[in-house]
Design a protein around this motif. Structure first.
Motif, PDB file in Angstrom:
ATOM      1  N   GLY A 236     -82.988  -1.909  10.529  1.00  0.00           N
ATOM      2  CA  GLY A 236     -83.184  -1.955   9.083  1.00  0.00           C
ATOM      3  C   GLY A 236     -84.648  -1.910   8.690  1.00  0.00           C
ATOM      4  O   GLY A 236     -85.033  -1.200   7.749  1.00  0.00           O
ATOM      5  N   VAL A 237     -85.475  -2.656   9.414  1.00  0.00           N
ATOM      6  CA  VAL A 237     -86.913  -2.667   9.129  1.00  0.00           C
ATOM      7  C   VAL A 237     -87.500  -1.281   9.339  1.00  0.00           C
ATOM      8  O   VAL A 237     -88.286  -0.786   8.517  1.00  0.00           O
ATOM      9  N   GLY A 238     -87.122  -0.636  10.440  1.00  0.00           N
ATOM     10  CA  GLY A 238     -87.635   0.700  10.709  1.00  0.00           C
ATOM     11  C   GLY A 238     -87.191   1.715   9.674  1.00  0.00           C
ATOM     12  O   GLY A 238     -87.979   2.558   9.237  1.00  0.00           O
ATOM     13  N   LEU A 239     -85.920   1.622   9.254  1.00  0.00           N
ATOM     14  CA  LEU A 239     -85.388   2.574   8.283  1.00  0.00           C
ATOM     15  C   LEU A 239     -86.039   2.393   6.914  1.00  0.00           C
ATOM     16  O   LEU A 239     -86.523   3.353   6.308  1.00  0.00           O
ATOM     17  N   VAL A 240     -86.075   1.155   6.442  1.00  0.00           N
ATOM     18  CA  VAL A 240     -86.628   0.890   5.109  1.00  0.00           C
ATOM     19  C   VAL A 240     -88.147   1.035   5.102  1.00  0.00           C
ATOM     20  O   VAL A 240     -88.722   1.759   4.281  1.00  0.00           O
ATOM     21  N   GLY A 241     -88.805   0.325   6.034  1.00  0.00           N
ATOM     22  CA  GLY A 241     -90.265   0.369   6.056  1.00  0.00           C
ATOM     23  C   GLY A 241     -90.812   1.729   6.432  1.00  0.00           C
ATOM     24  O   GLY A 241     -91.777   2.210   5.819  1.00  0.00           O
ATOM     25  N   GLY A 242     -90.200   2.366   7.427  1.00  0.00           N
ATOM     26  CA  GLY A 242     -90.671   3.679   7.848  1.00  0.00           C
ATOM     27  C   GLY A 242     -90.491   4.731   6.762  1.00  0.00           C
ATOM     28  O   GLY A 242     -91.376   5.561   6.531  1.00  0.00           O
ATOM     29  N   THR A 243     -89.341   4.689   6.087  1.00  0.00           N
ATOM     30  CA  THR A 243     -89.102   5.647   4.996  1.00  0.00           C
ATOM     31  C   THR A 243     -90.088   5.446   3.861  1.00  0.00           C
ATOM     32  O   THR A 243     -90.637   6.407   3.303  1.00  0.00           O
TER      33      THR A 243
END
Length: 249
Positions: free
Chosen positions: A229-236
């Motif tokens: 979730g962190v990668g998906l939200v933060g990365g996006t």
């Protein structure tokens, strides 16, 4: 490169590849391999706690090569999780390797490379290998990247397999503060390594969002989905912000 008739057709390339592999292993053993190796000492202790033999603990590092997945596996066994639930949790915890692999593989491709070589290279992807690969590989010649990466990753896996076995016999021997300090080495090293590879504002924004979002999303998503979730939200968000900044230039 044209080959001279009286020159050995494969020997020069083999020596060159071997030289880069040795260099990669040497660079890994200078520090990165020890960092990831220390972080896997606890896996050996978990294996002993659930009654697995030392060879099984070491094999889990050699073939799984994912500390969080190994922790979930042994923790799930200790908690009495069913095999399907345990397999699903491990699968979800390893989803994070997919974008890492997608980002790293283009750096490793070279002419004439087969699919099996690429699949073998993908197995070596882990956080340490990924962060160091993104930082070190672009400066290497295209032909040297794969052997360098193979040597680097092989040194990390080999040392981690050994430290897993050491941890199996050290369980209970380390004082609690020292054990906690050993586990804390990895996140510090990953943060420093990723920061060293940051080049544009979007990179720094992604790092910052990771620190901010992880404690917020972990209670909502749990241990199996928090990093995803962190990668998906933060990365996006970081990617979108980076594109916006480029458009305004």
């Amino acid at each position: 490169m044209a080959l001279i008739a009286d020159s050995p057709p494969q020997d020069a390339t083999t020596r060159s590849d071997m030289g880069w592999a040795v260099r990669g292993a040497r660079d890994a053993l200078a520090l990165p391999a020890w960092v990831v190796g220390l972080s896997l000492i606890g896996v050996g202790g978990l294996a002993q706690a659930v009654g697995h033999p030392v060879w099984a603990a070491m094999a889990s590092t050699l073939f799984v090569w994912a500390g969080p997945a190994q922790v979930i596996f042994y923790g799930g066994l200790a908690a009495g999780m069913t095999a399907p639930a345990l397999a699903a949790a491990i699968c979800f915890s390893s989803v994070r390797f997919f974008p890492m692999t997608v980002a790293l593989m283009p750096l490793l491709r070279r002419p004439g490379q087969g699919i099996w070589t690429q699949l073998a290279a993908a197995h070596f992807v882990a956080v340490t290998v990924w962060t160091e690969g993104l930082r070190r590989l672009p400066a290497k010649p295209v032909e040297a990247r794969l052997p360098y990466y193979a040597g680097f990753a092989a040194a990390c896996i080999s040392l981690s397999t050994i430290t897993t076995g050491v941890g199996y016999f050290l369980v209970g021997a380390l004082p609690a503060p020292l054990a906690a300090a050993v586990l804390f080495v990895s996140p510090i090293y990953f943060t420093v390594s990723i920061s060293a590879g940051a080049r544009v504002p979007a990179d720094w924004l992604a790092i910052g969002l990771g620190f901010v979002l992880e404690p917020m999303l972990r209670p909502l998503l749990g241990d199996a989905f928090d990093l995803l979730g962190v990668g998906l939200v933060g990365g996006t968000a970081a990617f979108a912000a980076g594109r916006l900044l480029e458009a305004r230039r």
